[in-house]
Design a protein around this motif. Structure first.
Motif, PDB file in Angstrom:
ATOM      1  N   GLU A  38       0.543  -1.476   0.259  1.00 34.82           N
ATOM      2  CA  GLU A  38      -0.507  -0.148   0.128  1.00 34.82           C
ATOM      3  C   GLU A  38       0.487   1.469  -0.078  1.00 34.82           C
ATOM      4  OE1 GLU A  38       0.138  -1.156   4.851  1.00 34.82           O
ATOM      5  OE2 GLU A  38       0.171  -3.030   1.929  1.00 34.82           O
TER       6      GLU A  38
ATOM      7  N   THR B 207      -5.489   6.838   7.671  1.00 35.88           N
ATOM      8  CA  THR B 207      -5.710   5.429   8.318  1.00 35.88           C
ATOM      9  C   THR B 207      -4.997   5.144   9.393  1.00 35.88           C
ATOM     10  OG1 THR B 207      -4.842   5.093   5.509  1.00 35.88           O
ATOM     11  CG2 THR B 207      -4.465   3.265   7.222  1.00 35.88           C
TER      12      THR B 207
ATOM     13  N   ASP C  42      -6.664   2.948  12.331  1.00 38.06           N
ATOM     14  CA  ASP C  42      -6.048   1.517  12.756  1.00 38.06           C
ATOM     15  C   ASP C  42      -5.909   1.282  14.465  1.00 38.06           C
ATOM     16  OD1 ASP C  42      -5.536   0.568  10.092  1.00 38.06           O
ATOM     17  OD2 ASP C  42      -3.709   1.246  10.219  1.00 38.06           O
TER      18      ASP C  42
ATOM     19  N   TYR D  63      -8.585   1.482  -0.336  1.00 43.25           N
ATOM     20  CA  TYR D  63      -8.418   0.479   0.663  1.00 43.25           C
ATOM     21  C   TYR D  63      -8.749  -0.666  -0.173  1.00 43.25           C
ATOM     22  CZ  TYR D  63      -7.914   3.792   4.267  1.00 43.25           C
ATOM     23  OH  TYR D  63      -7.650   5.142   4.825  1.00 43.25           O
TER      24      TYR D  63
ATOM     25  N   ARG E   4      -7.566  -3.824   1.703  1.00 42.90           N
ATOM     26  CA  ARG E   4      -7.567  -4.365   2.342  1.00 42.90           C
ATOM     27  C   ARG E   4      -8.907  -5.079   2.968  1.00 42.90           C
ATOM     28  NH1 ARG E   4      -6.623  -0.217   7.608  1.00 42.90           N
ATOM     29  NH2 ARG E   4      -4.534  -0.071   7.419  1.00 42.90           N
TER      30      ARG E   4
ATOM     31  N   PRO F 128      -6.568  -7.679   4.739  1.00 38.42           N
ATOM     32  CA  PRO F 128      -6.771  -7.306   5.552  1.00 38.42           C
ATOM     33  C   PRO F 128      -5.960  -7.266   7.235  1.00 38.42           C
ATOM     34  CG  PRO F 128      -7.795  -9.415   5.618  1.00 38.42           C
ATOM     35  CD  PRO F 128      -6.805  -9.445   4.538  1.00 38.42           C
ATOM     36  N   ASP F 129      -6.107  -5.659   7.356  1.00 43.27           N
ATOM     37  CA  ASP F 129      -5.685  -5.897   8.708  1.00 43.27           C
ATOM     38  C   ASP F 129      -6.110  -6.802   9.726  1.00 43.27           C
ATOM     39  OD1 ASP F 129      -4.720  -4.514  11.354  1.00 43.27           O
ATOM     40  OD2 ASP F 129      -3.931  -2.554  10.056  1.00 43.27           O
TER      41      ASP F 129
ATOM     42  N   TRP G 170     -13.617  -5.244   5.130  1.00 41.70           N
ATOM     43  CA  TRP G 170     -12.701  -5.302   6.100  1.00 41.70           C
ATOM     44  C   TRP G 170     -12.066  -5.807   7.055  1.00 41.70           C
ATOM     45  CZ3 TRP G 170     -12.970   1.538   7.374  1.00 41.70           C
ATOM     46  CH2 TRP G 170     -12.713   2.211   5.616  1.00 41.70           C
TER      47      TRP G 170
END
Length: 230
Positions: free
Chosen positions: A54, A67, A71, A98, A101, A107-108, A141
């Motif tokens: 990213e 972002t 987060d 995004y 993601r 994905p986070d 997400w």
């Protein structure tokens, strides 16, 4: 708790006031961003976020403050007025950045224990489609718990919203804020989210591309590890 609100417009009308009201009722730290004032770039379709990282996005630095706020937050609120039965162009352009993601890619893991809210308003109709525009991103997400609230305010500015309508909005945002606070610290994804994640887990064991495959392997998700407490 930390809450971040992403406003899909830069003016402070009905949508802003309702989202801000909810944020204040949740309490704790509140950060707010306004589109396109704080971010107004269009995705160029270069695919570097998918194939490389990213940070290779030409807009990475401009987007990074938002972002980071997402987060760091426990609650993510996406708020958009209805523009021709959908979210604003600024909100769509923002969410396009995004795509990497989404669960099908990288994905986070922090998203799966967060709560998300979609808020939309219109003088008349279109809130359902607008909330879906934003809700699709929250879901993919991996956001653990998602709320949606659409309001037909029957007015073109907040000052013209009737006292009766305002009272109903006040009650609804209070109930929602209490629900969000009651779930703080113990959010787990829905069965639907877990099922989609499991499907992606099977897919990423072979890999779609090297960037995504490496991400899943580094998180331990191609094995038995999950981004939420089992």
């Amino acid at each position: 708790m930390k809450t971040v609100i992403i406003h899909g417009q830069s003016h402070k009308g009905s949508t802003y006031n309702i989202a801000h009201m909810l944020g204040e009722k949740i309490g704790g730290e509140l950060a707010e961003f306004f589109l396109p004032r704080d971010f107004g770039e269009f995705c160029t379709g270069c695919t570097r976020c998918f194939l490389e990282h990213e940070s290779k996005c030409p807009h990475y630095q401009k987007l990074s403050p938002i972002t980071k706020a997402i987060d760091d937050a426990d609650v993510v609120i996406l708020a958009s007025s209805v523009y021709v039965f959908h979210a604003t162009g600024a909100m769509k352009a923002f969410l396009d950045h995004y795509g990497y993601r989404w669960m099908v890619h990288s994905p986070d893991g922090r998203m799966f224990t967060k709560q998300g809210v979609c808020i939309s308003t219109a003088a008349g109709a279109g809130m359902g489609k607008t909330n879906k525009d934003m809700g699709d991103s929250l879901f993919f997400w991996g956001i653990g718990k998602i709320y949606k609230y659409g309001v037909g305010v029957m007015a073109t500015d907040w000052e013209s919203v009737s006292d009766k309508k305002r009272a109903a909005i006040d009650r609804k945002t209070t109930v929602m804020a209490n629900a969000i606070k009651s779930r703080a610290g113990h959010v787990t994804p829905s069965l639907k989210t877990k099922a989609v994640f499991f499907g992606m887990h099977l897919l990423q064991r072979k890999g779609i591309n090297e960037r995504d495959k490496k991400h899943w392997q580094e998180q331990g998700w191609t094995g038995s590890k999950r981004p939420w407490k089992n």
